[in-house]
Write a protein that holds these residues in place. Structure first.
Motif, short mmCIF file in Angstrom:
data_model
loop_
_atom_site.label_atom_id
_atom_site.label_comp_id
_atom_site.label_asym_id
_atom_site.label_seq_id
_atom_site.Cartn_x
_atom_site.Cartn_y
_atom_site.Cartn_z
N LEU A 120 0.87 -1.29 0.13
CA LEU A 120 0.03 0.11 0.51
C LEU A 120 0.92 1.45 -0.12
CD1 LEU A 120 -2.85 -0.96 2.14
CD2 LEU A 120 -2.36 -0.83 -0.18
N LEU A 121 1.65 1.24 -0.11
CA LEU A 121 3.21 2.36 0.52
C LEU A 121 3.73 2.21 -1.04
CD1 LEU A 121 4.06 2.30 4.19
CD2 LEU A 121 2.82 3.79 3.20
N ASP A 122 3.73 1.07 -1.98
CA ASP A 122 4.72 1.39 -2.65
C ASP A 122 3.53 1.69 -3.98
OD1 ASP A 122 6.75 -0.31 -4.00
OD2 ASP A 122 5.76 -0.49 -5.35
N SER A 123 5.09 2.47 -4.63
CA SER A 123 4.31 3.47 -6.04
C SER A 123 3.55 3.67 -6.97
CB SER A 123 5.00 4.63 -6.28
OG SER A 123 6.18 4.47 -7.01
N PRO A 155 -1.61 1.25 -6.31
CA PRO A 155 -2.61 1.75 -7.35
C PRO A 155 -3.87 0.80 -7.34
CG PRO A 155 -0.93 2.89 -8.02
CD PRO A 155 -0.15 2.29 -7.11
N PHE A 156 -3.72 -0.58 -7.42
CA PHE A 156 -3.67 -1.42 -7.97
C PHE A 156 -4.98 -2.41 -6.30
CE2 PHE A 156 -0.20 -2.19 -10.39
CZ PHE A 156 -0.99 -2.13 -12.12
N VAL A 208 -10.16 -1.55 -3.38
CA VAL A 208 -10.21 -3.25 -2.18
C VAL A 208 -10.11 -2.45 -0.72
CG1 VAL A 208 -9.35 -4.23 -1.20
CG2 VAL A 208 -9.18 -4.88 -3.77
N VAL A 209 -9.12 -0.86 -0.73
CA VAL A 209 -9.27 -0.67 0.54
C VAL A 209 -10.23 0.09 0.48
CG1 VAL A 209 -7.45 1.53 1.47
CG2 VAL A 209 -6.52 -0.70 0.34
N TRP A 248 -11.17 -3.76 2.54
CA TRP A 248 -9.92 -3.88 2.57
C TRP A 248 -9.62 -5.74 4.32
CZ3 TRP A 248 -5.77 -4.36 -0.37
CH2 TRP A 248 -4.57 -4.71 0.72
N GLU A 249 -10.13 -5.16 5.09
CA GLU A 249 -10.15 -6.17 5.50
C GLU A 249 -10.03 -7.98 5.67
OE1 GLU A 249 -7.99 -7.53 9.11
OE2 GLU A 249 -7.97 -5.63 8.77
#
Length: 133
Positions: free
Chosen positions: A23-26, A30-31, A35-36, A40-41
């Motif tokens: 989630l921190l990876d640029s 975005p994929f 979902v987030v 997400w859970e």
């Protein structure tokens, strides 16, 4: 000293740590935006079941990850570099947290999964992350 992957709680730690990095990876975040936003859970719980089944043959997972990624690809195009980055982050996370037979199995299976998905989703691009197991 790192520990071995021996139980569902270890798998949960792996999944939660890895996807917090995703989630921190640029490139990869975005994929997961859709979902987030909504569930997400629940997604993490499905991933727990998936990896527990991969590592411990526990059953309980009845999804179709290839189809899910094919559908994703229709909405947000996947590229070889996305699979490479996913695999790199996964291996780094495993190596930072765990050691032993199941840790190596997790990395091997992740490699196989990424390679097969690339071959099925991106048939015109050869996987750049090595041989398919």
């Amino acid at each position: 000293m790192k520990k071995e992957i021996v139980c569902p709680e270890d798998v949960q730690l792996l999944v939660r740590t890895f996807y917090s990095r995703v989630l921190l990876d640029s490139r990869l975040a975005p994929f997961f935006a859709h979902v987030v936003k909504d569930h997400w859970e629940k997604h993490l719980e499905v991933l727990d079941l998936f990896w527990n089944n991969i590592l411990f043959y526990s059953g309980g997972y009845d999804g179709n990850p290839l189809q899910a990624h094919k559908t994703l690809h229709q909405f947000k195009t996947l590229h070889t570099q996305d699979f490479d980055r996913w695999l790199q982050l996964f291996n780094e996370t495993v190596d930072e947290l765990f050691e032993g037979e199941k840790a190596e199995l997790a990395k091997q299976r992740a490699h196989s999964i990424a390679s097969v998905m690339q071959l099925k989703i991106l048939p015109d691009e050869a996987p750049s992350n090595g041989n398919v197991y």
